[in-house]
Design an enzyme around this catalytic site. Sequence first.
Site, PDB file in Angstrom:
ATOM      1  N   GLU A 147       0.868  -1.231  -0.152  1.00 15.19           N
ATOM      2  CA  GLU A 147      -0.062  -0.089   0.069  1.00 15.19           C
ATOM      3  C   GLU A 147       1.045   1.225  -0.064  1.00 15.19           C
ATOM      4  OE1 GLU A 147      -3.003   0.242  -0.093  1.00 15.19           O
ATOM      5  OE2 GLU A 147      -3.682  -2.045  -0.137  1.00 15.19           O
ATOM      6  N   TYR A 178       4.047  -4.512  -8.735  1.00 16.01           N
ATOM      7  CA  TYR A 178       2.915  -5.177  -9.134  1.00 16.01           C
ATOM      8  C   TYR A 178       3.023  -5.979 -10.425  1.00 16.01           C
ATOM      9  CZ  TYR A 178       0.149  -3.034  -5.463  1.00 16.01           C
ATOM     10  OH  TYR A 178      -0.118  -2.573  -4.002  1.00 16.01           O
ATOM     11  N   TYR A 250      -7.580   3.509 -20.765  1.00 17.82           N
ATOM     12  CA  TYR A 250      -8.202   3.102 -19.519  1.00 17.82           C
ATOM     13  C   TYR A 250      -7.784   4.147 -18.647  1.00 17.82           C
ATOM     14  CZ  TYR A 250      -8.948   0.712 -14.981  1.00 17.82           C
ATOM     15  OH  TYR A 250      -9.527   0.575 -13.566  1.00 17.82           O
ATOM     16  N   LYS A 265      -3.442  -1.061 -11.647  1.00 13.96           N
ATOM     17  CA  LYS A 265      -4.462  -0.163 -12.432  1.00 13.96           C
ATOM     18  C   LYS A 265      -3.501   0.075 -13.756  1.00 13.96           C
ATOM     19  CE  LYS A 265      -6.126   2.175  -8.262  1.00 13.96           C
ATOM     20  NZ  LYS A 265      -5.647   1.242  -7.377  1.00 13.96           N
TER      21      LYS A 265
END
Length: 367
Positions: A147, A178, A250, A265
Amino acid sequence: MAVSVWSLGNPELGGWGLWLSPRRQPLFAWHGPTQRLRALVSLAGVALLMALWLLWLLQSSPGGAPMPQPTLTILIWHWPFTYPPPELPSNTCTSYGVARCHLSTNRSLLATADAVVFHHRELRDGWIRLPLAERPRGQPWVWASMESPSNSHGVSDFRGIFNWVLSYRRDSDIFVPYGRLEPREGPAPPLPPKDRVAAWVVSNFRERQRRVQLYRQLAPHLQVDVFGRANRRPLCASCLLPTVSRYRFYLSFENSQHRDYITEKLWRNALAAGAVPVVLGPPRATYEAFVPPDAFVHVDDFGSARELAAFLTGMNESSYRRYFAWRDRLRVRLVEDWRERFCAICARYPHLPRSQVYQDLQGWFQS
């Protein structure tokens, strides 16, 4: 240098000596029982030294057999976000290309584990307590979090405790992004057909977030279809990629802007889905450390949301296709499984500083 034993005179009289060949200069010689006993002890010492020397040569030579490395035990004190923890068979890390690495959640191994991992969310929420009184001397403890600092409260409570950090930060002791791009084997799959402009999947929707403010500014100039709990249009896990793949763009807007904070994302929701990511997060230079510069659109390259919207809607097909040139040679590799993240500790273990302690973990994390 060769060593030879040569007889000198009558052996019954104790006439023996140790010589160096080829020049046959005496290393030592002796006469009589006492001298013979002492010399035999010395000879045994020389033989031991020679054996050790030969062993060293064997190990250091390119063709020498390397010494077997011990299996490392990584104890995860509480599995992130999950109880009970997943099954951890003995080949867990081998499947991720990491050998001799054993993951365990068995807390009885605290005294013998090579490293112990604590995930911040469970520490912050009070679900677990640090076993400080039972901590073995010199045992490395790992603070783990994927996070951002904006969503990691209470880090200041852990001064002078942790030796290593596992996170998305590139300067972490155990750096775990990620996702990443890897060389592609074989031709790239065809790009999904596009019939819509822009999509955004969001659950944490708060007006003070920069991403929400930017969306408000974009919406009058760009058609954005919003999915997720924030808009009461949740997408199931298997529905996300097929849904987003129909869109040209996106909105890969991070919930907060911090050093190296680039999440799924970008990797899953945009690149893996086959949409061009419009990114809001760290500076462009950070994104370019992970993906080619022509694989994304960065909001900081534009003076206003209206200018950004005009750029996206005015893009012709040829220019749009250039954002996917990387797909001919690279593919997306998602790193989403905590088992893979924890196995990375073993891969990094031989290179990690043993005496390091984060006296100001929060100061480092917020830098």
